[in-house]
Motif scaffolding. Sequence first.
Motif, PDB file in Angstrom:
ATOM      1  N   UNK A 109       0.830  -1.202   0.000  1.00 33.74           N
ATOM      2  CA  UNK A 109       0.000   0.000   0.000  1.00 33.74           C
ATOM      3  C   UNK A 109       0.867   1.255   0.000  1.00 33.74           C
ATOM      4  N   UNK A 110       1.903   1.251   0.806  1.00 33.72           N
ATOM      5  CA  UNK A 110       2.785   2.422   0.880  1.00 33.72           C
ATOM      6  C   UNK A 110       3.499   2.659  -0.442  1.00 33.72           C
ATOM      7  N   UNK A 111       3.845   1.582  -1.139  1.00 28.14           N
ATOM      8  CA  UNK A 111       4.503   1.713  -2.431  1.00 28.14           C
ATOM      9  C   UNK A 111       3.546   2.229  -3.499  1.00 28.14           C
ATOM     10  N   UNK A 112       2.310   1.704  -3.512  1.00 21.28           N
ATOM     11  CA  UNK A 112       1.349   2.041  -4.559  1.00 21.28           C
ATOM     12  C   UNK A 112       0.625   3.365  -4.307  1.00 21.28           C
ATOM     13  N   UNK A 113       0.304   3.636  -3.035  1.00 22.38           N
ATOM     14  CA  UNK A 113      -0.541   4.796  -2.721  1.00 22.38           C
ATOM     15  C   UNK A 113       0.120   5.802  -1.790  1.00 22.38           C
ATOM     16  N   UNK A 114       0.929   5.317  -0.862  1.00 28.66           N
ATOM     17  CA  UNK A 114       1.526   6.164   0.153  1.00 28.66           C
ATOM     18  C   UNK A 114       1.154   5.673   1.545  1.00 28.66           C
ATOM     19  N   UNK A 115       1.678   6.310   2.588  1.00 23.71           N
ATOM     20  CA  UNK A 115       1.378   5.889   3.961  1.00 23.71           C
ATOM     21  C   UNK A 115      -0.115   5.962   4.266  1.00 23.71           C
ATOM     22  N   UNK A 116      -0.587   5.020   5.055  1.00 22.19           N
ATOM     23  CA  UNK A 116      -2.003   4.972   5.422  1.00 22.19           C
ATOM     24  C   UNK A 116      -2.315   6.097   6.398  1.00 22.19           C
ATOM     25  N   UNK A 117      -3.281   6.920   6.025  1.00 17.84           N
ATOM     26  CA  UNK A 117      -3.700   8.034   6.872  1.00 17.84           C
ATOM     27  C   UNK A 117      -5.026   7.764   7.570  1.00 17.84           C
ATOM     28  N   UNK A 118      -5.848   6.918   6.964  1.00 17.68           N
ATOM     29  CA  UNK A 118      -7.133   6.532   7.540  1.00 17.68           C
ATOM     30  C   UNK A 118      -7.196   5.020   7.557  1.00 17.68           C
ATOM     31  N   UNK A 119      -7.377   4.448   8.736  1.00 19.35           N
ATOM     32  CA  UNK A 119      -7.500   2.999   8.872  1.00 19.35           C
ATOM     33  C   UNK A 119      -8.896   2.655   9.356  1.00 19.35           C
ATOM     34  N   UNK A 120      -9.576   1.792   8.611  1.00 23.20           N
ATOM     35  CA  UNK A 120     -10.861   1.255   9.044  1.00 23.20           C
ATOM     36  C   UNK A 120     -10.676  -0.237   9.252  1.00 23.20           C
TER      37      UNK A 120
END
Length: 243
Positions: free
Chosen positions: A71-82
């Motif tokens: 996810x970090x590679x494709x989109x960036x660091x997770x800012x919202x976790x559900x």
Amino acid sequence: MSTAPETPSGGRVALVTGGNRGIGRAIAARLLADGYRVAATSRNGDVPEGVLGVPCDITDQEQVEAAFATIEKELGPVEVLVANAGITRDTLLMRMKDDDWDAVIDTNLTGTFRVVRRASRGMMKARFGRIVLISSVVGLLGSAGQVNYAASKSGLVGMARSVARELGSRGVTANVVAPGFISTDMTDSLSDDLVAKYNAQIPVGHLGAVDDIANAVAFLAGDGAGYISGAVLPVDGGLGMGH
């Protein structure tokens, strides 16, 4: 394998665990519609179009690490976790095997801990984060035949409130959404008599929809909820009021 989505480049990065069906799928679709760059993990199954699908069993720490790396590679660091992923293994207390207990606790409670812990790294660094844990009215009311499930969902409240206190000064909020009886593929298989029985217990008189949960999550994930942390938001038609 993950599938790269076509999503807006400017939205915050959101991860929904268990995002392949039911409530999780509706949440992923809603956040995508709201402009988030959304990833969804699942053990198997597809995800809504435009969402980055990442296979992950949250009971396996190595898979959790690998999923976040993707996810970090494709989109960036997770800012919202559900944190939505969960299972049931219902049976009466005296018939419940240790395996029934262990499987539910390891997925619903310990698995959630694993993804919260991993997501918190980037959130603390960015000094921003939204953590939303999907619990259940059962975690507040209890339910015969669901000792394991109720314990796991109740535990999420203590987890969220502890995280809220620990990470609040870093701009991270942690809240809980507690759904009641929601119409899903699972409830669609119930008899009309059983659904009528459930409806009679619910003050508004009917089961909820997955979009009701998605709406609540979207609110807690948004900028307008920045001063809400450690809260339990029931979305249950009044079933669990007072708990």
